[in-house]
Structures are given as C-alpha cells and as structure tokens.
Design an enzyme around this catalytic site. Structure first.
Site, PDB file in Angstrom:
ATOM      1  N   HIS A 222      39.617  60.772  75.933  1.00  0.00           N
ATOM      2  CA  HIS A 222      40.639  61.670  76.456  1.00  0.00           C
ATOM      3  C   HIS A 222      40.732  61.663  77.974  1.00  0.00           C
ATOM      4  O   HIS A 222      41.702  62.189  78.518  1.00  0.00           O
ATOM      5  CB  HIS A 222      40.345  63.110  76.003  1.00  0.00           C
ATOM      6  CG  HIS A 222      39.168  63.718  76.699  1.00  0.00           C
ATOM      7  ND1 HIS A 222      37.862  63.407  76.367  1.00  0.00           N
ATOM      8  CD2 HIS A 222      39.089  64.608  77.727  1.00  0.00           C
ATOM      9  CE1 HIS A 222      37.043  64.085  77.153  1.00  0.00           C
ATOM     10  NE2 HIS A 222      37.750  64.817  77.975  1.00  0.00           N
ATOM     11  N   ARG A 223      39.771  61.084  78.670  1.00  0.00           N
ATOM     12  CA  ARG A 223      39.759  61.187  80.131  1.00  0.00           C
ATOM     13  C   ARG A 223      40.906  60.391  80.746  1.00  0.00           C
ATOM     14  O   ARG A 223      41.183  59.263  80.336  1.00  0.00           O
ATOM     15  CB  ARG A 223      38.419  60.710  80.697  1.00  0.00           C
ATOM     16  CG  ARG A 223      37.278  61.646  80.335  1.00  0.00           C
ATOM     17  CD  ARG A 223      36.018  61.386  81.113  1.00  0.00           C
ATOM     18  NE  ARG A 223      35.008  62.375  80.739  1.00  0.00           N
ATOM     19  CZ  ARG A 223      34.895  63.581  81.289  1.00  0.00           C
ATOM     20  NH1 ARG A 223      35.711  63.937  82.263  1.00  0.00           N
ATOM     21  NH2 ARG A 223      33.967  64.423  80.886  1.00  0.00           N
TER      22      ARG A 223
END
Length: 381
Positions: A222-223
């Site tokens: 998700h980063r």
C-alpha cells in the site's frame, strides 16, 4: 503541581486515527480499565482513515469500544489533514480538560493531536516511540521524530528505540521500555483467528487449489513508494506473478493499490488462478491468513512485527524499516523492489532455510499492562 498537569482529575484521552492504531489502542484501553480504581478514559477517533463497515468490524474483532468522539476528518493531503485534525481536536481538549492524552504510532493524527495538547499544556504519552527508518522521505518518519521531541512520556517497543531517542537529545527519564502492544492484540485474538479457507469462502473465492495444509503466500502492498509509480508497481506485480508459479498467493488489495493497478492498466498481471485477490481484510481474517502462510510479502510495518511474533517468514518490499528488531531477531528480511532479491528470498524460504527467528524481549502480550501501571503513577507526579 506542574503547569503540564493542571487537570489532574481529568480523563485520559486516547487517540486513534487509522487502522494500525486500533490494534495498539485496544489492549491499552483494557489495561486502563483494569486499574484500581479504573482510570477515566475518553476514546477519540479522528476519522483520518474511515470505512464504516471495515471500522465497525475491526472494533468488534478487537473488542474495542466504539469511540466516544469521532472528528470525521477524512482523507486529504498531509498538510490539510494534519491542520484539520488540530482544528477539530482543540475544542475536545478545552471541553474535557484531560489529565493527559495517549497517542500511538506515526500517523498524521498522532502528530496533530500531540501538537494541540502540548501547546495547551497537556501531558502527552507516545506509545511506540523511537522507531526510525532513517528515511525522511517517509511522512511517517517526520511524524515520529516530531512527536517524540515534544511528547512527555515515551513508551518504546524495542531496545534500539532508546538509542535513537538519546541520539536525538531526549532525556532518559522520559523513556520507558514496555514492549509491543501490537503483540498484545495478537496474543489476545489468536484463538479467534479465522482459518484461511474460511476467509476465502466468506470472500466468495473459489479456493479449490488450496488444499488443507497446502503452501501459500500472503501479499499486501500500500505504500506510495511502491504503488504510485507505474514502473515500480509493474515490476512488483510481474515479480509476484512469477512467485505465484512457485506457490499460490493470496493478495489482500488495498484500495490505493487496486485503484492504481486499474489506472496504470496493469490488471492483466494479477489475472491468474494462482493469485487470489481479496478486498481489505478484517483483523481476525488477516491474522488467520498469516498464521498458516509459508511466507508474507508486504510493505506494512505492522505485518513485519506480527509475522515475527507468529514465527512466519516475512519478505519486506522496502529498502528500509523502522522495525530493525524484526530483522535482527525475527523472521523478516528486507528485499526492496528488486526482482531477484524477492525471488531468491522466496526460494530460500521454500527450501526450508528461511529465518526462524525468536520472539523479541517483552513481546509477551503484557505491554499494555506495563503502560497502564506506569501511566497511572506518572500522571499523578
């Protein structure tokens, strides 16, 4: 009585803003309630990340009480979100005159509420203090550094955090090594974790390729550094597709990741019977997926800790980590976004030669109790 303890009789305000905060705050709230007499607590949810269905389920999974106050800030740029949390949190301080506030982790809400409280002369305790990635391009790193500089009581999860804080000029008498409250939630919830086959069934997934006991891997990403740039995201998805030929993968897709896969027209890379795509999972579902996994591939800080506590090999898709103990003592290995490093890491694990690790000091399920005991004494000084 110091100026920073003028509301000695006021409640403790506990702040949560995003999903990882809930796992850290749930055991703290239970421990505060078990003090004699129980400490008065007000739970404030800033609404920094909020999905009603997922949040409600997370509260249920963790047996976390519903927030007393929800600021309903919502998503925005870092600057706007931080400013809006501050604007909405200040009247809460004025109305309830807390004895202190407790913040956890490194999200924007952590820094924003700390700034408001400190400027109002209210004591601040920061749980999970001193973790450093040494990468100031990460917004969370800025939140960590600034929160630790101005908070009054700093609760650390690992010994290296103390060294980080002392190098930054923070006095030793502000520090308290208590262990990892994230592991408290894991210990408390593990018996209720859903079996991975049940999770797939509930998600409406054809799980015929997953026989009982069959090896599989779990993926989360998700980063922004991994999913916001098309070339990097494409390279990671191509690598995962290659890994899926070695063992099936269960990919819990973060909304940001799913949106960018569609935006960059990369869906064809995850269209495989060997890669099962799931929506974001509840805490008990995710715990069940990890417990039985052969390997977890992730860029999540929390999953690095949880896999170490579970003894499950973890390959972290980042160039750095603020949780070095998971590498030094645990089951975690940094592989970045390099295809060969990821493939080699998976091969090593599947050969049975991956890290076994050990449980770090004070990751024993009792960190919240230590925090509550110290907090009860500290706010009365």
């Amino acid at each position: 009585m110091s100026d920073k303890n003028k509301y000695r009789e006021g409640p403790i305000i506990c702040v949560v803003g995003a999903r990882p905060n809930f796992m850290k705050m749930a055991p703290i709230l239970r421990a505060l309630a078990q003090q004699t007499p129980p400490l008065s607590v007000l739970l404030v949810h800033t609404g920094q990340h909020y999905d009603r269905d997922m949040s409600d389920k997370l509260f249920d999974d963790l047996r976390l009480p519903r927030p007393d106050i929800n600021l309903e800030v919502g998503s925005a740029s870092h600057a706007v979100q931080t400013a809006e949390v501050m604007r909405r949190f200040e009247p809460i301080i004025d109305t309830h005159q807390p004895s202190c506030i407790v913040v956890v982790g490194d999200v924007n809400s952590t820094l924003a509420c700390t700034l408001v409280a400190v400027k109002k002369g209210i004591l601040v305790a920061h749980v999970e203090a001193g973790l450093r990635s040494n990468d100031r391009a990460m917004p969370e790193e800025i939140n960590r550094i600034l929160t630790d500089q101005i908070a009054d009581r700093l609760y650390t999860t690992e010994r290296s955090a103390e060294g980080n804080l002392k190098r930054e000029g923070i006095e030793a008498d502000r520090l308290c090594f208590v262990g990892n409250v994230m592991i408290d939630s894991l210990v408390h919830s593990r018996a209720n974790a859903l079996n991975f086959l049940e999770t797939l069934r509930l998600s409406g997934v054809d799980h015929s390729q997953f026989g009982v006991g069959k090896a599989y891997g779990v993926v989360t990403m998700h980063r922004p550094s991994n999913v916001d740039q098309p070339d990097i995201l494409r390279g990671l998805l191509e690598t995962l597709a290659e890994v899926s030929q070695k063992l099936p993968l269960i990919f819990a897709l973060h909304p940001r990741t799913r949106a960018n896969i569609e935006k960059f027209k990369l869906s064809f890379l995850i269209d495989s019977v060997r890669m099962v795509l799931l929506p974001p999972q509840g805490y008990l579902e995710m715990l069940g997926l990890m417990v039985d996994a052969s390997v977890v591939l992730t860029d999540s800080g929390g999953l690095q800790e949880e896999t170490t506590a579970l003894g499950v090999p973890c390959l972290t898709l980042r160039e750095n980590t603020e949780r070095p103990i998971t590498i030094e003592q645990g089951t975690n290995t940094l592989v970045g976004t390099d295809r060969q490093a990821i493939i080699s890491g998976v091969d090593l694990i599947l050969s049975g030669k991956g890290k076994h690790g050990k449980i770090p000091e004070l990751w024993d399920g009792n960190a919240a109790e230590r925090i509550a005991n110290d907090l009860a004494q500290w706010i009365q000084k």
